[in-house]
Design a protein around this motif. Structure first.
Motif, PDB file in Angstrom:
ATOM      1  N   PRO A 154      -3.000  -4.011  -7.242  1.00 35.34           N
ATOM      2  CA  PRO A 154      -3.473  -4.851  -6.133  1.00 35.34           C
ATOM      3  C   PRO A 154      -4.931  -4.574  -5.783  1.00 35.34           C
ATOM      4  CG  PRO A 154      -2.128  -3.061  -5.298  1.00 35.34           C
ATOM      5  CD  PRO A 154      -2.018  -3.006  -6.801  1.00 35.34           C
ATOM      6  N   LYS A 155      -5.633  -5.614  -5.344  1.00 38.96           N
ATOM      7  CA  LYS A 155      -7.006  -5.447  -4.885  1.00 38.96           C
ATOM      8  C   LYS A 155      -7.029  -4.597  -3.615  1.00 38.96           C
ATOM      9  CE  LYS A 155      -9.003  -9.680  -6.786  1.00 38.96           C
ATOM     10  NZ  LYS A 155      -9.639 -10.980  -6.480  1.00 38.96           N
ATOM     11  N   GLY A 156      -8.131  -3.864  -3.455  1.00 41.05           N
ATOM     12  CA  GLY A 156      -8.242  -2.964  -2.310  1.00 41.05           C
ATOM     13  C   GLY A 156      -8.664  -3.695  -1.048  1.00 41.05           C
ATOM     14  N   ILE A 157      -7.684  -3.971  -0.188  1.00 42.69           N
ATOM     15  CA  ILE A 157      -7.957  -4.595   1.110  1.00 42.69           C
ATOM     16  C   ILE A 157      -7.424  -3.663   2.183  1.00 42.69           C
ATOM     17  CG2 ILE A 157      -7.515  -6.589   2.585  1.00 42.69           C
ATOM     18  CD1 ILE A 157      -7.048  -8.218   0.030  1.00 42.69           C
ATOM     19  N   GLU A 158      -8.312  -3.223   3.050  1.00 42.81           N
ATOM     20  CA  GLU A 158      -7.901  -2.308   4.111  1.00 42.81           C
ATOM     21  C   GLU A 158      -7.060  -3.063   5.129  1.00 42.81           C
ATOM     22  OE1 GLU A 158     -10.033   0.691   7.311  1.00 42.81           O
ATOM     23  OE2 GLU A 158     -11.157   0.024   5.553  1.00 42.81           O
ATOM     24  N   LYS A 159      -5.883  -2.536   5.398  1.00 44.33           N
ATOM     25  CA  LYS A 159      -4.961  -3.254   6.267  1.00 44.33           C
ATOM     26  C   LYS A 159      -4.006  -2.284   6.932  1.00 44.33           C
ATOM     27  CE  LYS A 159      -1.316  -6.741   6.061  1.00 44.33           C
ATOM     28  NZ  LYS A 159      -0.510  -7.581   5.165  1.00 44.33           N
ATOM     29  N   LYS A 160      -3.950  -2.331   8.247  1.00 42.63           N
ATOM     30  CA  LYS A 160      -3.032  -1.456   8.960  1.00 42.63           C
ATOM     31  C   LYS A 160      -1.613  -1.994   8.852  1.00 42.63           C
ATOM     32  CE  LYS A 160      -6.156   0.732  12.253  1.00 42.63           C
ATOM     33  NZ  LYS A 160      -6.434   1.021  13.662  1.00 42.63           N
ATOM     34  N   SER A 161      -0.665  -1.088   8.687  1.00 40.32           N
ATOM     35  CA  SER A 161       0.735  -1.474   8.587  1.00 40.32           C
ATOM     36  C   SER A 161       1.239  -1.977   9.934  1.00 40.32           C
ATOM     37  CB  SER A 161       1.558  -0.268   8.138  1.00 40.32           C
ATOM     38  OG  SER A 161       2.925  -0.546   8.254  1.00 40.32           O
ATOM     39  N   LYS A 162       2.233  -2.880   9.878  1.00 40.78           N
ATOM     40  CA  LYS A 162       2.834  -3.389  11.108  1.00 40.78           C
ATOM     41  C   LYS A 162       3.841  -2.398  11.679  1.00 40.78           C
ATOM     42  CE  LYS A 162       2.228  -8.088   9.476  1.00 40.78           C
ATOM     43  NZ  LYS A 162       2.845  -9.238   8.820  1.00 40.78           N
ATOM     44  N   SER A 163       4.235  -1.448  10.876  1.00 38.38           N
ATOM     45  CA  SER A 163       5.231  -0.475  11.309  1.00 38.38           C
ATOM     46  C   SER A 163       4.582   0.628  12.149  1.00 38.38           C
ATOM     47  CB  SER A 163       5.912   0.137  10.084  1.00 38.38           C
ATOM     48  OG  SER A 163       6.763   1.193  10.473  1.00 38.38           O
ATOM     49  N   LYS A 164       5.349   1.164  13.085  1.00 41.33           N
ATOM     50  CA  LYS A 164       4.873   2.290  13.892  1.00 41.33           C
ATOM     51  C   LYS A 164       4.889   3.581  13.084  1.00 41.33           C
ATOM     52  CE  LYS A 164       6.445   0.354  18.312  1.00 41.33           C
ATOM     53  NZ  LYS A 164       7.370   0.520  19.461  1.00 41.33           N
ATOM     54  N   ASN A 165       5.705   3.604  12.035  1.00 33.27           N
ATOM     55  CA  ASN A 165       5.832   4.799  11.212  1.00 33.27           C
ATOM     56  C   ASN A 165       4.821   4.791  10.073  1.00 33.27           C
ATOM     57  OD1 ASN A 165       8.141   5.737  12.658  1.00 33.27           O
ATOM     58  ND2 ASN A 165       9.392   4.271  11.539  1.00 33.27           N
ATOM     59  N   LEU A 166       4.324   5.959   9.721  1.00 29.40           N
ATOM     60  CA  LEU A 166       3.406   6.097   8.596  1.00 29.40           C
ATOM     61  C   LEU A 166       4.211   6.205   7.306  1.00 29.40           C
ATOM     62  CD1 LEU A 166       0.975   8.728  10.164  1.00 29.40           C
ATOM     63  CD2 LEU A 166       0.465   6.322   9.758  1.00 29.40           C
ATOM     64  N   SER A 167       3.810   5.461   6.290  1.00 23.88           N
ATOM     65  CA  SER A 167       4.544   5.469   5.033  1.00 23.88           C
ATOM     66  C   SER A 167       3.938   6.454   4.041  1.00 23.88           C
ATOM     67  CB  SER A 167       4.571   4.066   4.412  1.00 23.88           C
ATOM     68  OG  SER A 167       3.269   3.674   4.024  1.00 23.88           O
ATOM     69  N   PHE A 168       4.756   6.885   3.090  1.00 25.32           N
ATOM     70  CA  PHE A 168       4.228   7.662   1.970  1.00 25.32           C
ATOM     71  C   PHE A 168       4.866   7.130   0.697  1.00 25.32           C
ATOM     72  CE2 PHE A 168       8.235   9.953   1.991  1.00 25.32           C
ATOM     73  CZ  PHE A 168       8.391  10.366   0.674  1.00 25.32           C
ATOM     74  N   VAL A 169       4.224   7.377  -0.420  1.00 23.22           N
ATOM     75  CA  VAL A 169       4.777   7.018  -1.712  1.00 23.22           C
ATOM     76  C   VAL A 169       4.383   8.081  -2.724  1.00 23.22           C
ATOM     77  CG1 VAL A 169       2.810   5.590  -2.406  1.00 23.22           C
ATOM     78  CG2 VAL A 169       5.036   5.166  -3.410  1.00 23.22           C
ATOM     79  N   ILE A 170       5.289   8.382  -3.639  1.00 23.43           N
ATOM     80  CA  ILE A 170       4.970   9.250  -4.776  1.00 23.43           C
ATOM     81  C   ILE A 170       5.204   8.423  -6.036  1.00 23.43           C
ATOM     82  CG2 ILE A 170       5.577  11.336  -6.059  1.00 23.43           C
ATOM     83  CD1 ILE A 170       6.514  12.561  -3.396  1.00 23.43           C
ATOM     84  N   GLN A 171       4.196   8.371  -6.895  1.00 22.85           N
ATOM     85  CA  GLN A 171       4.294   7.611  -8.133  1.00 22.85           C
ATOM     86  C   GLN A 171       4.127   8.536  -9.334  1.00 22.85           C
ATOM     87  OE1 GLN A 171       1.355   5.029  -6.442  1.00 22.85           O
ATOM     88  NE2 GLN A 171       2.588   3.211  -6.774  1.00 22.85           N
ATOM     89  N   HIS A 172       5.028   8.403 -10.291  1.00 28.19           N
ATOM     90  CA  HIS A 172       4.903   9.136 -11.547  1.00 28.19           C
ATOM     91  C   HIS A 172       3.964   8.323 -12.426  1.00 28.19           C
ATOM     92  CE1 HIS A 172       7.083  11.246 -15.154  1.00 28.19           C
ATOM     93  NE2 HIS A 172       5.789  11.497 -15.099  1.00 28.19           N
ATOM     94  N   HIS A 173       2.872   8.939 -12.851  1.00 27.57           N
ATOM     95  CA  HIS A 173       1.814   8.218 -13.577  1.00 27.57           C
ATOM     96  C   HIS A 173       1.668   8.831 -14.968  1.00 27.57           C
ATOM     97  CE1 HIS A 173      -2.508   6.375 -13.271  1.00 27.57           C
ATOM     98  NE2 HIS A 173      -1.862   5.984 -14.350  1.00 27.57           N
ATOM     99  N   LEU A 174       2.218   8.117 -15.956  1.00 30.76           N
ATOM    100  CA  LEU A 174       2.114   8.563 -17.335  1.00 30.76           C
ATOM    101  C   LEU A 174       0.826   7.992 -17.924  1.00 30.76           C
ATOM    102  CD1 LEU A 174       3.540  10.167 -19.565  1.00 30.76           C
ATOM    103  CD2 LEU A 174       4.706   8.064 -20.232  1.00 30.76           C
ATOM    104  N   ALA A 175      -0.281   8.681 -17.660  1.00 31.01           N
ATOM    105  CA  ALA A 175      -1.598   8.260 -18.124  1.00 31.01           C
ATOM    106  C   ALA A 175      -2.049   9.194 -19.248  1.00 31.01           C
ATOM    107  CB  ALA A 175      -2.586   8.281 -16.956  1.00 31.01           C
ATOM    108  N   ARG A 176      -3.354   9.328 -19.430  1.00 29.04           N
ATOM    109  CA  ARG A 176      -3.875  10.248 -20.452  1.00 29.04           C
ATOM    110  C   ARG A 176      -3.301  11.636 -20.224  1.00 29.04           C
ATOM    111  NH1 ARG A 176      -8.394  13.442 -20.488  1.00 29.04           N
ATOM    112  NH2 ARG A 176      -9.033  12.542 -18.495  1.00 29.04           N
ATOM    113  N   LYS A 177      -3.209  12.009 -18.944  1.00 31.72           N
ATOM    114  CA  LYS A 177      -2.517  13.244 -18.563  1.00 31.72           C
ATOM    115  C   LYS A 177      -1.378  12.878 -17.626  1.00 31.72           C
ATOM    116  CE  LYS A 177      -6.423  16.438 -19.059  1.00 31.72           C
ATOM    117  NZ  LYS A 177      -7.280  17.436 -18.371  1.00 31.72           N
ATOM    118  N   ASP A 178      -0.189  13.292 -17.982  1.00 32.81           N
ATOM    119  CA  ASP A 178       0.997  13.006 -17.174  1.00 32.81           C
ATOM    120  C   ASP A 178       0.864  13.707 -15.822  1.00 32.81           C
ATOM    121  OD1 ASP A 178       3.456  12.247 -16.308  1.00 32.81           O
ATOM    122  OD2 ASP A 178       4.605  13.474 -17.712  1.00 32.81           O
TER     123      ASP A 178
END
Length: 458
Positions: free
Chosen positions: A18-42
């Motif tokens: 996705p393109k980088g657009i700064e946008k505050k979440s509608k939720s009161k809670n802060l989200s987190f995500v962990i992504q497994h990235h199999l790139a040049r270095k795992d």
């Protein structure tokens, strides 16, 4: 400005990120995500929502459940919140080329200092995800290098994160994502695959099965944990279909919910757990899907508002499109972010993500907006559902926003002539895409483009 670095590193004509657009979440809670990235270095990427972006760290070995492990976490460029839904392959030659899998997702919060310092640290925080829970610390020790450490609590365990092989979003392994394969349980066997469902278009049950297998990644977030009703067509006759909303068979891929009606009688409603559930329903000849506006674990808190613009048959397409524009003006003035999709029939549907509210408030909001449409243009719009009162007018159907009511799910096939799809589109496509122009036969080309509703649940 926070996402300038992110955007400069990527060519969005080549990558599906996705393109980088700064946008505050509608939720009161802060989200987190962990992504497994199999790139040049795992490695794994930890992203913590803060002030409209994801503060991001590359963690070579991934987070650990043990307090004795001190994991290197390198601060990288901030990412947009829409990146929290990204799963797929970044093309060779592009920054971060490789495969990204959604490894965990949830909410986070600081638990010691109310002021979070991502400049100097330390940052003490707790995670509430599907796989990672409890207290953690990020400690800065040199330039952009930090340590990610599990703190003592009831969630400490002697478990290696390598035991988790699949995406929390789609159930696919990272190799399956790389090859764009959707995993199916071997027990889902398609019977009568060559049965013709759409005679004129010569579309078979197997064609429909393959369509839902293809569209699963985009459709499942809208089916996730929502009670459904389906339209079944068991004998291939479009004039002989029936509406199904109660669970009538047991399946490991379907969840059930026992609800009482006005007469205090109990009935079992159901929801789809994953892509296997969707495909098992197709096997049972459920080809069209309708969803509730709330999730089954929060039934009294709708989080989707829906408007269905259903025109009189005498009206021109231009009149229908003008109706959509009139509604969007009102929604924009109310600062309600809205999303457009084709109905697969004569009109368009507008979806609005809501912060959890009550059904009474949801219905009142929908009714007020619809009444304002009629008040502004009584010659164009009506909220009277009787067809004889719809003479040269558009029926603003807001009744989908009552408890127990359903609306056609995004990406659902419609059991109508033409094998049309109720398909999400961009607002800029309103003038060029007719309500019934996207079909099971031409939708593949659209799926090569960026998802127009990518940030719906952000």
């Amino acid at each position: 400005m926070k996402l300038t670095k992110y955007n400069k590193k990527r060519d969005f004509n080549k990558t599906k990120e996705p393109k980088g657009i700064e946008k505050k979440s509608k939720s009161k809670n802060l989200s987190f995500v962990i992504q497994h990235h199999l790139a040049r270095k795992d490695h794994y990427d930890l992203r913590l929502e803060y002030k409209g972006v994801y503060i991001s760290f590359a963690v070579p070995k991934g987070p650990s459940f043990k307090t004795t492990d001190k994991r290197l976490a390198v601060r990288v460029e901030d990412h947009p919140l829409s990146y929290g839904n990204f799963e797929g392959t970044i093309p060779k030659g592009e920054y971060g080329a490789g495969t990204v899998m959604l490894f965990d997702k949830g909410t986070w919060q600081p638990y010691k200092n109310k002021k979070v310092d991502f400049t100097n640290g330390p940052v003490k925080f707790s995670l509430n995800g599907k796989r990672f829970k409890g207290k953690w610390a990020l400690i800065k020790f040199k330039e952009e290098n930090w340590l990610l450490i599990k703190e003592k609590d009831e969630f400490v365990k002697n478990t290696n994160i390598n035991k988790f092989k699949t995406s929390i979003k789609t159930g696919r392994t990272i190799k399956e994502i790389e090859k764009n394969i959707t995993p199916l349980d071997n027990s889902i066997k398609l019977t009568n695959p060559q049965k013709i469902i759409f005679k004129k278009e010569k579309i078979t049950k197997e064609d429909i099965f393959n369509y839902y297998k293809l569209i699963g990644d985009r459709m499942m977030p809208f089916l996730d944990n929502r009670l459904i009703s389906t339209v079944r067509c068991p004998n291939g006759n479009l004039s002989n279909t029936f509406f199904m909303k109660h669970l009538n068979s047991e399946s490991p891929y379907l969840g059930k919910k026992l609800l009482k009606n006005k007469d205090e009688e109990k009935s079992e409603y159901y929801y789809i757990k994953d892509i296997n559930g969707l495909l098992s329903e197709v096997q049972m000849n459920s080809f069209e899907y309708h969803i509730w506006g709330s999730k089954q674990n929060k039934l009294k808190s709708p989080d989707i508002l829906v408007f269905d613009l259903d025109p009189d048959e005498k009206l021109s397409l231009e009149s229908v499109r003008n109706g959509v524009k009139d509604l969007k003006k009102i929604l924009d003035n109310l600062k309600l972010k809205s999303y457009l999709k084709t109905s697969g029939g004569k009109g368009y549907h507008i979806y609005i993500p809501l912060k959890s509210t009550s059904w009474k408030k949801c219905e009142q909001i929908a009714e007020n907006i619809s009444s304002l449409m009629v008040l502004n243009h009584p010659d164009k719009y009506t909220t009277n559902m009787r067809k004889e009162k719809r003479n040269k007018k558009i029926f603003i159907d807001y009744f989908r926003n009552k408890e127990g009511a359903t609306s056609v799910a995004p990406y659902s096939l419609r059991l109508k002539e033409g094998a049309t799809i109720s398909c999400p589109i961009k607002w800029s496509e309103l003038e060029t895409i007719k309500p019934n122009s996207i079909t099971i036969k031409n939708i593949k080309d659209r799926l090569k483009k960026k998802n127009p509703w990518e940030d719906f649940f952000c």
